[in-house]
Write a protein that holds these residues in place. Structure first.
Motif, short mmCIF file in Angstrom:
data_model
loop_
_atom_site.label_atom_id
_atom_site.label_comp_id
_atom_site.label_asym_id
_atom_site.label_seq_id
_atom_site.Cartn_x
_atom_site.Cartn_y
_atom_site.Cartn_z
N PRO A 54 0.81 -1.22 0.00
CA PRO A 54 0.00 0.00 0.00
C PRO A 54 0.85 1.27 0.00
N ASP A 55 0.21 2.38 -0.32
CA ASP A 55 0.89 3.67 -0.26
C ASP A 55 1.05 4.10 1.21
N ALA A 56 1.72 5.23 1.41
CA ALA A 56 2.06 5.66 2.77
C ALA A 56 0.82 5.88 3.62
N GLN A 57 -0.23 6.38 3.01
CA GLN A 57 -1.43 6.65 3.79
C GLN A 57 -2.05 5.35 4.30
N GLY A 58 -2.19 4.37 3.41
CA GLY A 58 -2.73 3.07 3.82
C GLY A 58 -1.84 2.40 4.85
N ALA A 59 -0.53 2.59 4.71
CA ALA A 59 0.42 1.97 5.64
C ALA A 59 0.32 2.55 7.03
N GLN A 60 -0.38 3.69 7.16
CA GLN A 60 -0.60 4.25 8.50
C GLN A 60 -1.47 3.32 9.35
N LEU A 61 -2.18 2.40 8.71
CA LEU A 61 -2.93 1.40 9.49
C LEU A 61 -1.99 0.65 10.41
N GLU A 62 -0.74 0.52 9.98
CA GLU A 62 0.28 -0.09 10.83
C GLU A 62 1.17 0.96 11.48
N GLY A 63 1.43 2.04 10.76
CA GLY A 63 2.41 3.04 11.20
C GLY A 63 1.94 3.85 12.39
N ALA B 70 -5.53 -2.40 36.40
CA ALA B 70 -4.90 -3.54 35.71
C ALA B 70 -5.87 -4.72 35.68
N PRO B 71 -5.72 -5.68 34.76
CA PRO B 71 -4.76 -5.68 33.67
C PRO B 71 -5.12 -4.64 32.60
N ILE B 72 -4.09 -4.10 32.01
CA ILE B 72 -4.27 -3.02 31.04
C ILE B 72 -3.10 -3.05 30.05
N VAL B 73 -3.33 -2.50 28.86
CA VAL B 73 -2.30 -2.60 27.82
C VAL B 73 -1.81 -1.21 27.45
N VAL B 74 -0.48 -1.06 27.38
CA VAL B 74 0.14 0.23 27.04
C VAL B 74 0.92 0.05 25.74
N LYS B 75 0.68 0.95 24.76
CA LYS B 75 1.32 0.79 23.45
C LYS B 75 1.93 2.10 22.96
N ALA B 76 3.14 2.01 22.44
CA ALA B 76 3.71 3.14 21.70
C ALA B 76 2.92 3.27 20.41
N ASP B 77 2.61 4.49 19.99
CA ASP B 77 1.75 4.68 18.82
C ASP B 77 2.40 4.21 17.52
N GLY B 78 3.70 4.45 17.39
CA GLY B 78 4.37 4.22 16.09
C GLY B 78 5.05 2.87 15.99
N LEU B 79 5.86 2.69 14.93
CA LEU B 79 6.52 1.41 14.69
C LEU B 79 7.58 1.14 15.76
N ALA B 80 7.59 -0.08 16.27
CA ALA B 80 8.59 -0.44 17.29
C ALA B 80 9.01 -1.90 17.13
N ALA B 81 8.99 -2.37 15.89
CA ALA B 81 9.43 -3.75 15.58
C ALA B 81 8.77 -4.79 16.48
N GLY B 82 7.49 -4.60 16.78
CA GLY B 82 6.74 -5.57 17.58
C GLY B 82 7.06 -5.51 19.06
N ASP C 291 10.56 8.60 18.60
CA ASP C 291 9.36 9.31 18.18
C ASP C 291 8.13 8.41 18.19
N SER C 292 8.34 7.10 18.01
CA SER C 292 7.21 6.16 17.99
C SER C 292 6.43 6.19 19.29
N GLY C 293 7.08 6.63 20.39
CA GLY C 293 6.42 6.62 21.69
C GLY C 293 5.93 7.99 22.13
N LYS C 294 5.95 8.97 21.23
CA LYS C 294 5.49 10.32 21.62
C LYS C 294 3.99 10.34 21.90
N THR C 295 3.28 9.46 21.22
CA THR C 295 1.87 9.26 21.54
C THR C 295 1.75 7.86 22.13
N VAL C 296 0.98 7.75 23.20
CA VAL C 296 0.82 6.47 23.89
C VAL C 296 -0.65 6.07 23.89
N LEU C 297 -0.90 4.83 23.56
CA LEU C 297 -2.26 4.30 23.59
C LEU C 297 -2.44 3.46 24.83
#
Ligand code: AMP
Ligand code: GLY
Length: 418
Positions: free
Chosen positions: A93-102, A139-151, A177-183
């Motif tokens: 996919p193009d960059a916009q579609g890849a944001q589904l993962e990015g 807890a239990p609760i899940v914390v995620k970096a918003d961006g790519l972090a190799a899994g 930068d991947s962790g500047k936004t946290v989910l």
């Protein structure tokens, strides 16, 4: 057809291996490639797969007809956009579609807008409100970096303290930068199952199910990794669950066409959790899974080059997927210390002997040739030992028999794949 595959992991070796079998394939290049693609394709170690202009220049110089993008980073960097704009048929996919993962926040918004079942969440760019939310949900609760972090950017916290630490470490820059936004997400329960689909012009062709083992050590202990093994198909999935998963992937594909101008042409990877309320999406990825690909593609009986070209050219109705009845099991051989730091350059022996076992194929991930032309370790995940068998046990036994025949210093693997 001259084909260029971008990437250099086990997934790209498996893709190149399947493409090499096609009568359509004349020349096959893999950039950068690894010690395994070296034997079946021409490696291009100096081409940076994330540099769209450099990739386009290579395509022109080498009369490449078709480009397959393996990993997420070149997709997020917009390499598919550059190639498509220049008229090069491209799988990915193009960059916009890849944001589904990015971007996990982007992906969640896509899911909410299209009624795709997923965990409840909130996203934060500041520490204190994030901590307050974690304390509120408990807890239990899940914390995620918003961006790519190799899994590796996800913490499933059983204790409130661990969740708070994970939030702090994200904002402290553990993932850049991947962790500047946290989910922060509701913790779902149930077995996981990946479903990959070829997506082109709003249509999904779902592949066979696969299950990945993300934790580093036996019994699903230890940190999350890029994936320590996989198998396909996944027998615990009920017919109702399978139908629900197909429905979700098909609806997601329709949404990609609407939201990304029909430029979503590649793989949509649905990471599902089979919860008591039915299958829910944990994450979308914009590419083939690694190591899921290594168990899915060996079971594909139709021609991968035909399929990928149909995807890239927006001819979804020409896609014909046929699967073997056999089972596939993949065990990842990793370097000691992975997913933390590890040494490289250990000599690898025994692959030829392992491949003598019927149904066994060894896909390389982090391997390279040294100056003496010996095969050596060059990454955290080193080899993917894949076995096809007539039953699950048969495939698993063959895979482990093959693992025993392969040796390098610090060889580390899970003994409970499947
Ligand atoms: P992801 O990178 O989002 O796929 O997350 C990596 C792993 O973390 C998943 O494969 C799950 O095992 C786990 N995980 C992620 N999100 C959740 C959730 N909401 N509830 C429970 N486990 C999760
Ligand atoms: N196996 C997990 C992934 O490819 O993201």
């Amino acid at each position: 057809m001259n084909i260029l595959v971008l990437g250099g992991g086990g997934r790209e070796h498996a893709i190149a291996w399947a493409l090499a079998k096609s009568p359509r394939t004349d020349s096959l290049y893999v950039a950068p490639g690894n010690g395994g693609t070296d034997g079946i394709a021409q490696n291009v170690p100096d081409l940076n797969p994330e540099d769209g202009q450099a990739v386009l220049a290579f395509v022109r110089e080498n009369a490449i007809d078709f480009v397959v993008i393996g990993p997420e980073a070149p997709l997020v960097a917009g390499v598919a956009d550059v190639l498509r704009a220049a008229g090069v048929p491209t799988f990915g996919p193009d960059a916009q579609g890849a944001q589904l993962e990015g971007s996990k926040t982007f992906s969640k918004k896509f899911m909410d807008a299209n009624d795709i079942p997923t965990a409840r969440y909130a996203s934060f760019t500041d520490l204190e409100p994030a901590l307050a939310y974690v304390r509120e949900l408990g807890a239990p609760i899940v914390v995620k970096a918003d961006g790519l972090a190799a899994g590796k950017g996800v913490v499933v916290a059983d204790e409130l303290e661990d969740a708070e630490d994970a939030v702090r470490s994200c904002f402290d820059g553990a993932f850049g930068d991947s962790g500047k936004t946290v989910l922060i997400e509701e913790c779902l329960t149930g077995p996981e199952c990946s479903m990959l689909a070829f997506v082109s012009d709003g249509k999904a062709h779902c592949m066979a199910t696969a299950q990945d083992h993300k934790r580093a050590f036996d019994g699903d202990r230890g940190p999350n990794t890029g994936g320590m093994g996989a198998y396909s198909p996944v027998p615990i999935v009920t017919p109702d669950e399978l139908a629900a998963m197909h429905d979700i992937m098909e609806r997601a594909a329709v949404a990609t066409a609407r939201e990304f101008d029909n430029d979503y042409r590649g793989v949509l990877y649905g990471g599902f959790m089979l919860t008591p309320e039915g299958p829910k999406i944990i994450e979308f990825n914009a590419r083939f899974g690694d190591p899921e690909t290594q168990v899915v593609l060996p079971r594909l009986e139709s021609d991968l080059a035909d399929i990928m070209l149909a995807v890239a050219e927006g001819r979804p109705d020409d896609i014909d997927l046929r699967w073997s009845e056999q089972w596939a099991v993949c065990v990842v051989l990793a370097s000691e210390g992975y997913p933390g730091s590890y040494e490289k350059g250990k000599v690898i022996l025994g692959i030829d002997e392992a491949e003598q076992i019927e149904g066994v194929t060894v896909f390389h991930a982090g391997t390279a040739k040294n100056f003496d032309d010996e095969l050596v370790t060059a990454g955290g995940r080193v080899l993917n030992v894949v076995a096809l068998g007539d039953s699950f046990d048969d495939a698993r036994e063959k895979a482990y028999e093959a693992c025993d025949l392969i040796n390098f210093e610090g060889k580390q693997y899970r003994s409970d794949i499947g």
